[in-house]
Structures are given as structure tokens and as C-alpha cells.
Design a protein around this motif. Structure first.
Motif: not given
Length: 321
Positions: A194-198, A208-217, A219-222
Motif C-alpha cells: 500500500m505505501h509503495s502504491s500510487s 485520515v488523509g495522510v500518506k508516506v513519502v521519502r524525506g525529500n517528498g 514516493p516510497v519503493g516497495f
């Protein structure tokens, strides 16, 4: 007659067009108040909604307009431009991760500017806790949907097998192995996928309207998403839950609201509109879903405490022989 240019959603420069044609496109819904426009004599591209009076628009601008957009600096005249003709400034670009789609399911306005670190809304402790409660409920359902049939299969097999100690021991070890594999593997694969999906978010985080990203914004890989959950699991198991408490305190008091596993894996939990072309849509504080989850969780905790106290009182009032 003044000629106008506008930028479509792919940031392509279109024109020249008369003001009446821009007004017609606006009324037809092909452009909106956030669409960037330019004419000879303007220092930079501006949202269409700020030029309503000049373009003769009588409708109120849609609510997507962001009047906080800072004016772009005047670029140098393009080489080879005819004398007396002002060069058309380039269309402002959005961040690469926003231009590629940003957060799935949302359309971004063309007039949004690049997001600074100061403009990023980081998810606080309570939004993350509410998301964890929802995700825990979801992964629990999935795990038990796999474990219950497995328990029935192993129960029937053990009753039908020869009553040898080695056989029962082997079946028990096999069942425990599968039990732990499902209990730990299902959440790990769920969060990593889920965190590595679109969507960049689990179902609880999306709620709740949040997401996970890298420190520079980015996307996060699998692999990074999987490592993030494994790090959380290791902290929780080898510290007997103390690591979870420490992580919660770090989310509450650190500047970028990072837990231990976030710092280790260089990840952030941010508002779903952060690092997109619509940073003005970010929300601070608690959203409705978070409040509802926290209230229900609190009520269940209170009911559980009351039931426990009542049970202890009942046991203490019984006469034992």
C-alpha cells in the motif's frame, strides 16, 4: 486587440487567443480560475481568476483559486526576439512527483507553486494513531480469514493422524510456523504494498488523509516500505512495546514528526496534498475520521475497564471452598 496565452493541465502553452475566447473556455469549463494566463505587458503568468475584470468574466471564480501564489520573476528576453516584442515567459513548472500524478484520485490545479519544506503539513500523533487503529482492524480481519481455516485443517488432521508424540509435535510446529508467518507476513506485505502504491498510503492512512513519502517528498519503493514495517516490528518486539511508546513520543515532539522507523528509513508521514501541486489543500489538526476513531476507541477502552472492574468485583464476592 490584446492576445492571450494560457497553459493547459500538461503545462503546454496555447494561444494566442482573444479575451472573448478565453472567457468562452472558462464558461465552458475547459479552463478554470487556477489556469495560468499571460498577455503582452505582464511580467509573469497569473491565475485566470485574478484577471476576471480584464477578461470580462461575470462568474465567481471556483474555490480552487490560490491567491497566495507568489509572482514568478521576470525572465530575461529570449535570444532572437524581434525588437519591441516582449518575450513570453515560460510556464511555471510543478514538482516532478506532483506532475506525475501526486496522490492518486486527486486533480491538481495548474497554478500551484513548488512546495517548500515549511509548507509541508506533517501528520501528528493522533492522526497516525487513528490510522494505525483502522489498519490494525483491517490486517486482523485478513489474518484471521487465513488462520481460521488453517486451524480447522490442522485440528482435523491431528485428530485423524496416529496418536504418536512425534506426529503431534510435528503438526504443532508446522501450525505455529504458519501461524507466525501469517500474523507477521500479512501486515508486512499489506503496508509494503500500500505505501509503495500510487496512493502512497494504507487504507487507514487514506481514511485520515495522510500518506508516506521519502524525506525529500519522493514516493516510497516497495523495499523501503517493507523495511519500514520490519524496523517498526523489531522495535516493538525487542523492547516489549517500549519502542512503540518512544516512537509515539518522537512523533509528538520532533520537528518533522518522525518515529524511530521513519528516521531509520528516511520516510515522512504527511498530509495527502503535501508535495503535490495543491499544497494549499493541506489540513492541520484533526480531521473528522480521526475524531470519530478516537472517540470510538476511547469508549471501547472505558467499557473494557468497566467490564474488568465488574468481573474482578464479582470474583471477589464469590465464596471459595
Amino acid at each position: 486587440m490584446t492576445q492571450w496565452y494560457y497553459a493547459d493541465r500538461q503545462r503546454r502553452q496555447l494561444g494566442p487567443l482573444p479575451a472573448t475566447e478565453i472567457a468562452r473556455l472558462f464558461r465552458g469549463g475547459e479552463v478554470d480560475a487556477a489556469t495560468l494566463v499571460w498577455r503582452d505587458g505582464m511580467a509573469a503568468w497569473q491565475p485566470l481568476g485574478t484577471m476576471r475584470a480584464e477578461l470580462g468574466l461575470d462568474e465567481a471564480p471556483p474555490p480552487t483559486l490560490d491567491f497566495r501564489a507568489a509572482p514568478e520573476p521576470v525572465p530575461a528576453a529570449a535570444a532572437g526576439s524581434p525588437a519591441g516584442v516582449e518575450a513570453i515567459p515560460p510556464v511555471p513548472q510543478v514538482p516532478a512527483h506532483a506532475a506525475s500524478g501526486g496522490h492518486a484520485g486527486y486533480t491538481y490545479a495548474a497554478a500551484a507553486a513548488t512546495v517548500d519544506a515549511d509548507d509541508v503539513v506533517h501528520a501528528g500523533l493522533w492522526r497516525r494513531f487513528a490510522a494505525s487503529v483502522l489498519d490494525g482492524f483491517i490486517t486482523g480481519i485478513i489474518s484471521y480469514a487465513l488462520l481460521i481455516p488453517l486451524m480447522l485443517v490442522f485440528g482435523l488432521s491431528m485428530s485423524n493422524l496416529a496418536s504418536g508424540g512425534f506426529a503431534e509435535t510435528g503438526m504443532s510446529v508446522g501450525f505455529l510456523t504458519l501461524n507466525y508467518a501469517i500474523s507477521f507476513g500479512v501486515p508486512a506485505l499489506y503496508f509494503a504494498w500500500m505505501h509503495s502504491s500510487s496512493s502512497q498510503a494504507s487504507l487507514g492512512k487514506m481514511a485520515v488523509g495522510v500518506k508516506v513519502v521519502r524525506g525529500n517528498g519522493d514516493p516510497v519503493g516497495f523495499g523501503r516500505a517493507l523495511l519500514r514495517y520490519v524496523a517498526y516490528l523489531v522495535f516493538a518486539i525487542f523492547t516489549c512495546g517500549v519502542g512503540v511508546l518512544v516512537s509515539g513520543l518522537m512523533v509528538a515532539f520532533t520537528q518533522r514528526k518522525q518515529a524511530l522507523h521513519d528516521m531509520l528509513c528516511d520516510t515522512l508521514v504527511v498530509d495527502r496534498y503535501a508535495f503535490t501541486a495543491q499544497p494549499q489543500m493541506q489540513k492541520r489538526g484533526l480531521d473528522t475520521v480521526t475524531v470519530v476513531v478516537l472517540v470510538i476507541f476511547g469508549l471501547l477502552m472505558v467499557l473494557g475497564i468497566i467490564a474488568m472492574v465488574a468481573f474482578i468485583g464479582m470474583l471477589s464476592s464469590m465464596r471459595w471452598h
